[in-house]
Design an enzyme around this catalytic site. Sequence first.
Site, mmCIF file in Angstrom:
data_model
loop_
_atom_site.group_PDB
_atom_site.id
_atom_site.type_symbol
_atom_site.label_atom_id
_atom_site.label_comp_id
_atom_site.label_asym_id
_atom_site.label_seq_id
_atom_site.Cartn_x
_atom_site.Cartn_y
_atom_site.Cartn_z
ATOM 1 N N THR A 183 8.205 6.049 -1.760
ATOM 2 C CA THR A 183 9.132 6.328 -0.672
ATOM 3 C C THR A 183 10.541 6.003 -1.134
ATOM 4 O OG1 THR A 183 9.489 6.118 1.715
ATOM 5 C CG2 THR A 183 9.119 4.068 0.480
ATOM 6 N N GLU A 201 2.161 5.295 -1.329
ATOM 7 C CA GLU A 201 2.662 5.995 -2.506
ATOM 8 C C GLU A 201 4.159 5.707 -2.690
ATOM 9 O OE1 GLU A 201 1.660 7.923 -4.966
ATOM 10 O OE2 GLU A 201 -0.497 8.037 -4.569
ATOM 11 N N CYS A 253 5.571 9.831 0.108
ATOM 12 C CA CYS A 253 4.248 9.295 0.426
ATOM 13 C C CYS A 253 3.133 10.081 -0.256
ATOM 14 C CB CYS A 253 4.032 9.239 1.941
ATOM 15 S SG CYS A 253 5.298 8.269 2.787
ATOM 16 N N GLY A 255 0.823 -1.189 0.000
ATOM 17 C CA GLY A 255 0.000 0.000 0.000
ATOM 18 C C GLY A 255 0.867 1.252 0.000
ATOM 19 N N ALA A 283 8.417 5.445 7.759
ATOM 20 C CA ALA A 283 7.338 5.129 6.827
ATOM 21 C C ALA A 283 6.970 3.659 6.956
ATOM 22 C CB ALA A 283 7.772 5.433 5.387
ATOM 23 N N SER A 339 10.170 1.338 7.802
ATOM 24 C CA SER A 339 11.532 1.871 7.674
ATOM 25 C C SER A 339 11.673 3.089 8.578
ATOM 26 C CB SER A 339 11.842 2.242 6.224
ATOM 27 O OG SER A 339 10.936 3.211 5.731
ATOM 28 N N GLY A 376 6.794 -3.793 5.243
ATOM 29 C CA GLY A 376 6.975 -3.465 6.647
ATOM 30 C C GLY A 376 7.229 -2.002 6.912
#
Length: 223
Positions: free
Chosen positions: A84, A82, A187, A80, A155, A171, A169
């Site tokens: 990064t 946007e 994002c 999911g 994020a 970061s 996961g």
Amino acid sequence: MLETSETSRPSAALRIVRRGREDYQTSFDAMRAFTDARSADTPNEFWIVEHPPVFTLGLGADQSHVLAAHHIPVVQTDRGGEVTYHGPGQAVIYLLMDLRRSHPKARLFAREFVNKIEQAVIDTLAAYNLAGERKAGAPGIYVSEGEFAGAKIAALGLKVRGNGCTYHGVSLNVEMDLTPFSWINPCGYAGLATVDMTTLGATAALADVQHTLAQHLQDLLTS
């Protein structure tokens, strides 16, 4: 070389795999292969990894949010969110978990799962005397006070399959060259400031932060 440790509790078994520095595509392919192959008895795993510079796009991401990739590869993913950036000096932990083991209705548990991941980041920052907070409608963790209040420091992006199994996961920016974040709308937010722990005054080795974050994730997700 991969390093693996295992912990077992009454509610769950967990393996922590330290994959070192690894190309993003290698990790991505391995996560999907692991999830494809797992059975009801497969232990959950946390993968601790550090990536060379890469921009990653979420499943529904608008590629126009990559303003100027320069020499950095852009990889389409199935998580999911946007766009990064991942790069050296960032603590990345991938969460390969079967949510049904702790909640029979995995889809209902997904929001709580995200909340616990965010709390693990907040707890990790607090261990280094840094304050982080959530923002409604904007997954991740943001600095809550001081000169860099509002800047994003962590994020998260997940894939939850219909069978309740997760991958991708979280970061956390530890000590990075933050310049590539200025080449995207992080994002999907134009002008969103990003920061790392070192800029905020925390002096911590990446390995120490990786360990601390993994411990908090374990405490919150397997208890």
